[in-house]
Design a protein around this motif. Structure first.
Motif, PDB file in Angstrom:
ATOM      1  N   SER A   1       0.807  -1.218   0.000  1.00  0.00           N
ATOM      2  CA  SER A   1       0.000   0.000   0.000  1.00  0.00           C
ATOM      3  C   SER A   1       0.845   1.275   0.000  1.00  0.00           C
ATOM      4  O   SER A   1       0.298   2.370   0.084  1.00  0.00           O
ATOM      5  N   ARG A   2       2.167   1.131  -0.090  1.00  0.00           N
ATOM      6  CA  ARG A   2       3.028   2.307  -0.036  1.00  0.00           C
ATOM      7  C   ARG A   2       3.291   2.865  -1.434  1.00  0.00           C
ATOM      8  O   ARG A   2       3.519   2.120  -2.378  1.00  0.00           O
ATOM      9  N   ALA A   3       3.296   4.175  -1.543  1.00  0.00           N
ATOM     10  CA  ALA A   3       3.698   4.817  -2.797  1.00  0.00           C
ATOM     11  C   ALA A   3       5.193   4.594  -3.014  1.00  0.00           C
ATOM     12  O   ALA A   3       5.942   4.391  -2.055  1.00  0.00           O
ATOM     13  N   PRO A   4       5.656   4.628  -4.275  1.00  0.00           N
ATOM     14  CA  PRO A   4       7.080   4.399  -4.558  1.00  0.00           C
ATOM     15  C   PRO A   4       7.972   5.386  -3.811  1.00  0.00           C
ATOM     16  O   PRO A   4       7.748   6.590  -3.852  1.00  0.00           O
ATOM     17  N   ILE A   5       8.986   4.867  -3.156  1.00  0.00           N
ATOM     18  CA  ILE A   5       9.816   5.713  -2.319  1.00  0.00           C
ATOM     19  C   ILE A   5      10.598   6.738  -3.136  1.00  0.00           C
ATOM     20  O   ILE A   5      10.823   7.864  -2.690  1.00  0.00           O
ATOM     21  N   ASP A   6      11.007   6.376  -4.353  1.00  0.00           N
ATOM     22  CA  ASP A   6      11.765   7.332  -5.152  1.00  0.00           C
ATOM     23  C   ASP A   6      10.912   8.538  -5.528  1.00  0.00           C
ATOM     24  O   ASP A   6      11.398   9.682  -5.544  1.00  0.00           O
TER      25      ASP A   6
END
Length: 302
Positions: A99-104
Protein backbone atom coordinates in the motif's frame (compact mmCIF):
# COMPACT_ATOMS: atom_id res chain seq x y z
CA UNK A 1 -2.64 32.69 -1.64
CA UNK A 2 -2.53 29.54 0.52
CA UNK A 3 -3.69 26.37 -1.21
CA UNK A 4 -4.46 23.49 1.12
CA UNK A 5 -4.52 20.02 -0.45
CA UNK A 6 -6.03 17.09 1.43
CA UNK A 7 -7.90 13.89 0.63
CA UNK A 8 -11.63 14.48 1.11
CA UNK A 9 -14.50 15.45 3.40
CA UNK A 10 -16.14 12.04 3.59
CA UNK A 11 -13.70 10.41 6.02
CA UNK A 12 -13.77 12.30 9.30
CA UNK A 13 -10.09 11.58 9.92
CA UNK A 14 -9.06 13.27 6.68
CA UNK A 15 -11.44 16.17 7.22
CA UNK A 16 -10.54 16.76 10.87
CA UNK A 17 -6.80 16.68 10.20
CA UNK A 18 -7.32 19.24 7.43
CA UNK A 19 -9.46 21.46 9.63
CA UNK A 20 -6.84 21.27 12.37
CA UNK A 21 -4.15 22.46 9.97
CA UNK A 22 -6.34 25.30 8.80
CA UNK A 23 -7.11 26.32 12.38
CA UNK A 24 -3.38 26.53 13.09
CA UNK A 25 -2.52 28.63 10.03
CA UNK A 26 -5.68 30.78 9.73
CA UNK A 27 -8.57 29.09 7.96
CA UNK A 28 -9.92 32.23 6.31
CA UNK A 29 -6.81 32.53 4.16
CA UNK A 30 -7.06 29.06 2.62
CA UNK A 31 -8.31 27.69 -0.72
CA UNK A 32 -9.21 24.00 -0.27
CA UNK A 33 -8.31 21.40 -2.89
CA UNK A 34 -8.80 17.62 -2.80
CA UNK A 35 -6.39 14.90 -3.92
CA UNK A 36 -8.74 11.90 -3.87
CA UNK A 37 -8.50 10.39 -7.34
CA UNK A 38 -11.72 11.92 -8.77
CA UNK A 39 -10.42 15.42 -7.95
CA UNK A 40 -6.77 15.08 -9.04
CA UNK A 41 -7.10 16.60 -12.50
CA UNK A 42 -8.94 19.67 -11.24
CA UNK A 43 -6.60 20.15 -8.29
CA UNK A 44 -3.47 19.92 -10.42
CA UNK A 45 -4.91 22.44 -12.87
CA UNK A 46 -5.33 24.95 -10.05
CA UNK A 47 -1.89 24.26 -8.57
CA UNK A 48 -0.31 24.73 -12.01
CA UNK A 49 -1.31 28.39 -11.76
CA UNK A 50 0.42 28.91 -8.39
CA UNK A 51 3.35 31.28 -8.34
CA UNK A 52 6.22 32.36 -6.08
CA UNK A 53 3.92 34.44 -3.87
CA UNK A 54 1.68 31.45 -3.10
CA UNK A 55 2.09 28.66 -0.55
CA UNK A 56 0.82 25.10 -0.98
CA UNK A 57 0.14 23.09 2.20
CA UNK A 58 -0.36 19.35 1.69
CA UNK A 59 -1.85 17.24 4.49
CA UNK A 60 -2.73 15.61 6.71
CA UNK A 61 -3.75 11.99 6.36
CA UNK A 62 -2.31 8.90 4.68
CA UNK A 63 -1.33 10.67 1.49
CA UNK A 64 1.81 8.55 1.07
CA UNK A 65 -0.44 5.58 0.24
CA UNK A 66 -0.28 4.15 -3.28
CA UNK A 67 -3.85 5.35 -3.91
CA UNK A 68 -2.54 8.94 -4.07
CA UNK A 69 0.25 8.28 -6.58
CA UNK A 70 -1.67 10.05 -9.41
CA UNK A 71 -1.63 13.25 -7.37
CA UNK A 72 2.08 13.04 -6.51
CA UNK A 73 3.04 12.17 -10.09
CA UNK A 74 1.06 15.15 -11.36
CA UNK A 75 2.43 17.45 -8.68
CA UNK A 76 6.09 16.50 -9.30
CA UNK A 77 6.57 18.87 -12.30
CA UNK A 78 4.96 21.68 -10.27
CA UNK A 79 7.00 21.07 -7.12
CA UNK A 80 10.29 22.74 -8.15
CA UNK A 81 8.66 26.09 -8.86
CA UNK A 82 6.23 26.51 -5.94
CA UNK A 83 6.78 26.81 -2.22
CA UNK A 84 5.04 23.94 -0.45
CA UNK A 85 4.84 22.24 2.93
CA UNK A 86 3.90 18.68 3.82
CA UNK A 87 2.34 18.35 7.26
CA UNK A 88 0.70 15.49 9.14
CA UNK A 89 1.11 13.09 6.21
CA UNK A 90 2.09 9.44 6.55
CA UNK A 91 2.29 6.02 5.02
CA UNK A 92 -0.44 3.45 5.07
CA UNK A 93 1.43 0.15 5.46
CA UNK A 94 -1.12 -2.64 5.20
CA UNK A 95 0.02 -6.03 6.47
CA UNK A 96 -1.72 -8.13 3.81
CA UNK A 97 -1.44 -5.94 0.72
CA UNK A 98 1.23 -3.54 -0.62
CA UNK A 99 0.00 0.00 0.00
CA UNK A 100 3.03 2.31 -0.04
CA UNK A 101 3.70 4.82 -2.80
CA UNK A 102 7.08 4.40 -4.56
CA UNK A 103 9.82 5.71 -2.32
CA UNK A 104 11.77 7.33 -5.15
CA UNK A 105 8.72 9.42 -6.12
CA UNK A 106 8.14 10.55 -2.54
CA UNK A 107 11.82 11.34 -1.97
CA UNK A 108 11.77 13.61 -5.03
CA UNK A 109 8.70 15.39 -3.67
CA UNK A 110 10.20 15.76 -0.19
CA UNK A 111 13.44 17.08 -1.67
CA UNK A 112 11.57 20.01 -3.22
CA UNK A 113 9.50 20.80 -0.13
CA UNK A 114 10.20 23.83 2.03
CA UNK A 115 9.02 21.99 5.13
CA UNK A 116 8.10 18.34 5.64
CA UNK A 117 6.77 17.12 8.99
CA UNK A 118 5.43 13.57 8.78
CA UNK A 119 2.99 12.13 11.28
CA UNK A 120 4.85 9.08 12.58
CA UNK A 121 8.15 7.28 12.95
CA UNK A 122 6.98 4.61 10.51
CA UNK A 123 6.94 7.17 7.72
CA UNK A 124 10.18 8.88 8.77
CA UNK A 125 12.00 5.53 8.75
CA UNK A 126 10.72 4.66 5.26
CA UNK A 127 12.04 8.02 4.07
CA UNK A 128 15.25 7.80 6.07
CA UNK A 129 17.32 9.00 3.11
CA UNK A 130 15.46 12.33 3.22
CA UNK A 131 16.80 13.17 6.72
CA UNK A 132 13.41 14.33 7.96
CA UNK A 133 12.84 16.14 11.23
CA UNK A 134 11.30 14.14 14.10
CA UNK A 135 7.67 13.28 13.37
CA UNK A 136 4.72 15.10 14.91
CA UNK A 137 1.54 13.08 15.38
CA UNK A 138 -1.59 13.96 13.45
CA UNK A 139 -2.78 17.57 13.91
CA UNK A 140 -6.31 16.26 14.50
CA UNK A 141 -5.20 16.10 18.14
CA UNK A 142 -5.11 19.91 18.20
CA UNK A 143 -8.70 20.19 17.03
CA UNK A 144 -10.27 17.65 19.38
CA UNK A 145 -10.50 18.89 22.95
CA UNK A 146 -10.33 16.66 25.99
CA UNK A 147 -13.81 16.08 27.41
CA UNK A 148 -15.17 14.39 30.54
CA UNK A 149 -15.59 10.72 29.63
CA UNK A 150 -18.94 9.28 28.70
CA UNK A 151 -19.95 5.85 29.94
CA UNK A 152 -20.36 3.92 26.71
CA UNK A 153 -18.22 1.70 24.47
CA UNK A 154 -17.78 2.80 20.86
CA UNK A 155 -16.67 0.45 18.08
CA UNK A 156 -15.09 2.42 15.22
CA UNK A 157 -14.80 -0.18 12.50
CA UNK A 158 -12.94 -0.85 9.28
CA UNK A 159 -15.05 -3.78 8.21
CA UNK A 160 -13.36 -4.16 4.84
CA UNK A 161 -9.89 -4.35 6.38
CA UNK A 162 -10.44 -6.63 9.39
CA UNK A 163 -12.73 -9.00 7.46
CA UNK A 164 -16.25 -10.17 8.19
CA UNK A 165 -15.27 -12.73 10.82
CA UNK A 166 -13.21 -10.28 12.87
CA UNK A 167 -15.79 -7.55 12.45
CA UNK A 168 -18.51 -9.83 13.78
CA UNK A 169 -16.29 -10.91 16.66
CA UNK A 170 -15.46 -7.31 17.60
CA UNK A 171 -19.16 -6.41 17.54
CA UNK A 172 -20.06 -9.42 19.68
CA UNK A 173 -17.27 -8.78 22.19
CA UNK A 174 -18.21 -5.12 22.40
CA UNK A 175 -21.87 -5.88 23.05
CA UNK A 176 -21.02 -8.53 25.62
CA UNK A 177 -18.58 -6.27 27.48
CA UNK A 178 -21.10 -3.41 27.45
CA UNK A 179 -23.93 -5.62 28.71
CA UNK A 180 -21.84 -6.95 31.57
CA UNK A 181 -20.69 -3.43 32.48
CA UNK A 182 -24.12 -1.86 32.15
CA UNK A 183 -22.99 0.67 29.56
CA UNK A 184 -24.21 1.62 26.09
CA UNK A 185 -22.62 0.03 23.00
CA UNK A 186 -22.47 1.97 19.71
CA UNK A 187 -20.82 1.43 16.33
CA UNK A 188 -19.67 3.74 13.53
CA UNK A 189 -17.21 3.73 10.65
CA UNK A 190 -15.82 7.32 10.53
CA UNK A 191 -17.35 7.59 7.05
CA UNK A 192 -19.94 10.34 6.47
CA UNK A 193 -21.72 12.00 3.53
CA UNK A 194 -19.08 14.22 1.95
CA UNK A 195 -19.02 17.71 3.44
CA UNK A 196 -21.85 17.13 5.92
CA UNK A 197 -21.19 19.30 8.96
CA UNK A 198 -24.14 17.69 10.74
CA UNK A 199 -22.77 14.19 10.21
CA UNK A 200 -19.30 15.27 11.31
CA UNK A 201 -20.64 16.72 14.57
CA UNK A 202 -22.73 13.58 15.15
CA UNK A 203 -19.63 11.41 14.75
CA UNK A 204 -17.71 13.53 17.27
CA UNK A 205 -20.65 13.32 19.66
CA UNK A 206 -20.47 9.51 19.50
CA UNK A 207 -16.88 9.65 20.73
CA UNK A 208 -17.89 12.15 23.41
CA UNK A 209 -20.67 9.90 24.72
CA UNK A 210 -18.24 7.00 25.16
CA UNK A 211 -15.53 6.34 27.68
CA UNK A 212 -13.99 3.40 25.80
CA UNK A 213 -13.11 3.07 22.11
CA UNK A 214 -12.38 -0.16 20.23
CA UNK A 215 -11.11 0.48 16.73
CA UNK A 216 -9.14 -0.73 13.73
CA UNK A 217 -8.94 2.82 12.35
CA UNK A 218 -5.97 5.10 12.97
CA UNK A 219 -8.22 8.11 13.50
CA UNK A 220 -10.35 6.08 15.86
CA UNK A 221 -7.21 5.90 18.01
CA UNK A 222 -6.28 9.54 17.43
CA UNK A 223 -9.71 11.04 18.16
CA UNK A 224 -10.27 8.73 21.10
CA UNK A 225 -6.99 9.56 22.84
CA UNK A 226 -7.28 13.27 22.03
CA UNK A 227 -10.69 13.31 23.70
CA UNK A 228 -9.36 11.46 26.75
CA UNK A 229 -10.87 8.04 26.02
CA UNK A 230 -9.31 4.63 26.64
CA UNK A 231 -8.50 3.04 23.27
CA UNK A 232 -8.05 -0.59 22.25
CA UNK A 233 -6.70 -0.93 18.70
CA UNK A 234 -6.82 -3.80 16.24
CA UNK A 235 -4.13 -3.47 13.61
CA UNK A 236 -4.30 -4.38 9.93
CA UNK A 237 -1.88 -1.54 9.17
CA UNK A 238 1.48 -0.78 10.78
CA UNK A 239 0.54 2.89 11.11
CA UNK A 240 -1.64 1.80 14.07
CA UNK A 241 1.37 0.38 15.93
CA UNK A 242 3.44 3.45 15.09
CA UNK A 243 0.91 5.84 16.62
CA UNK A 244 0.11 3.73 19.67
CA UNK A 245 3.83 3.17 20.31
CA UNK A 246 4.36 6.93 20.26
CA UNK A 247 1.59 7.28 22.84
CA UNK A 248 3.20 4.64 25.07
CA UNK A 249 0.35 2.19 24.46
CA UNK A 250 2.04 -0.57 22.47
CA UNK A 251 0.48 -3.26 24.67
CA UNK A 252 -3.00 -2.01 23.73
CA UNK A 253 -2.65 -3.02 20.06
CA UNK A 254 -3.92 -6.42 18.88
CA UNK A 255 -2.77 -7.83 15.56
CA UNK A 256 -5.68 -8.60 13.25
CA UNK A 257 -4.74 -12.28 13.31
CA UNK A 258 -4.99 -12.45 17.11
CA UNK A 259 -8.42 -10.92 17.62
CA UNK A 260 -10.21 -14.11 18.69
CA UNK A 261 -7.63 -15.04 21.31
CA UNK A 262 -6.79 -11.65 22.81
CA UNK A 263 -9.60 -9.14 22.23
CA UNK A 264 -12.08 -10.25 24.94
CA UNK A 265 -9.48 -10.14 27.73
CA UNK A 266 -7.94 -6.83 26.66
CA UNK A 267 -11.37 -5.25 26.24
CA UNK A 268 -12.31 -6.21 29.81
CA UNK A 269 -9.10 -4.54 31.03
CA UNK A 270 -9.43 -1.39 28.92
CA UNK A 271 -10.60 0.85 31.76
CA UNK A 272 -7.19 0.32 33.41
CA UNK A 273 -5.27 1.79 30.48
CA UNK A 274 -2.69 4.40 31.59
CA UNK A 275 -3.40 8.08 31.18
CA UNK A 276 -1.70 9.66 28.14
CA UNK A 277 -2.62 13.30 28.69
CA UNK A 278 1.06 14.34 28.77
CA UNK A 279 1.58 12.78 25.35
CA UNK A 280 -1.49 14.56 23.96
CA UNK A 281 -0.30 17.87 25.40
CA UNK A 282 3.15 17.45 23.84
CA UNK A 283 1.62 16.71 20.42
CA UNK A 284 -0.55 19.81 20.63
CA UNK A 285 2.50 21.95 21.45
CA UNK A 286 4.52 20.43 18.61
CA UNK A 287 1.76 20.98 16.04
CA UNK A 288 1.29 24.56 17.23
CA UNK A 289 4.98 25.14 16.55
CA UNK A 290 4.64 23.66 13.05
CA UNK A 291 1.69 25.99 12.54
CA UNK A 292 3.84 28.98 13.46
CA UNK A 293 6.47 27.88 10.95
CA UNK A 294 3.89 27.54 8.19
CA UNK A 295 2.39 30.93 9.10
CA UNK A 296 5.84 32.49 8.79
CA UNK A 297 6.29 30.96 5.35
CA UNK A 298 2.85 32.18 4.30
CA UNK A 299 3.67 35.71 5.44
CA UNK A 300 6.92 35.67 3.49
CA UNK A 301 5.12 34.39 0.40
CA UNK A 302 2.50 37.14 0.54
Amino acid sequence: MIYHVYANQKNIGDWLSARAIQSLIGRGRVVELFCDEPFVKETLAVLATAGPRDLVVIGGGGLFMDYFVPFWEGFLPIAPRVQFCIWGVGYCDMKDDPSRAPIDLLEQIVHHSTLCIVRDELTRQHLIGSALAPPVCCPTINLISTRPPGIGLLHVDTRGDVGEANYALMEACGRDCSARSGIQFQSMSNEIPAGSEKALMHAIDLYASSGLVMTARLHGCIIGLAMGRKVLAVSCDRKIESFMNAAGLASWVIDVNDVKEILPLRLDMLSTQPDVSDFISSVRSANAEVGRQVQALANLAT
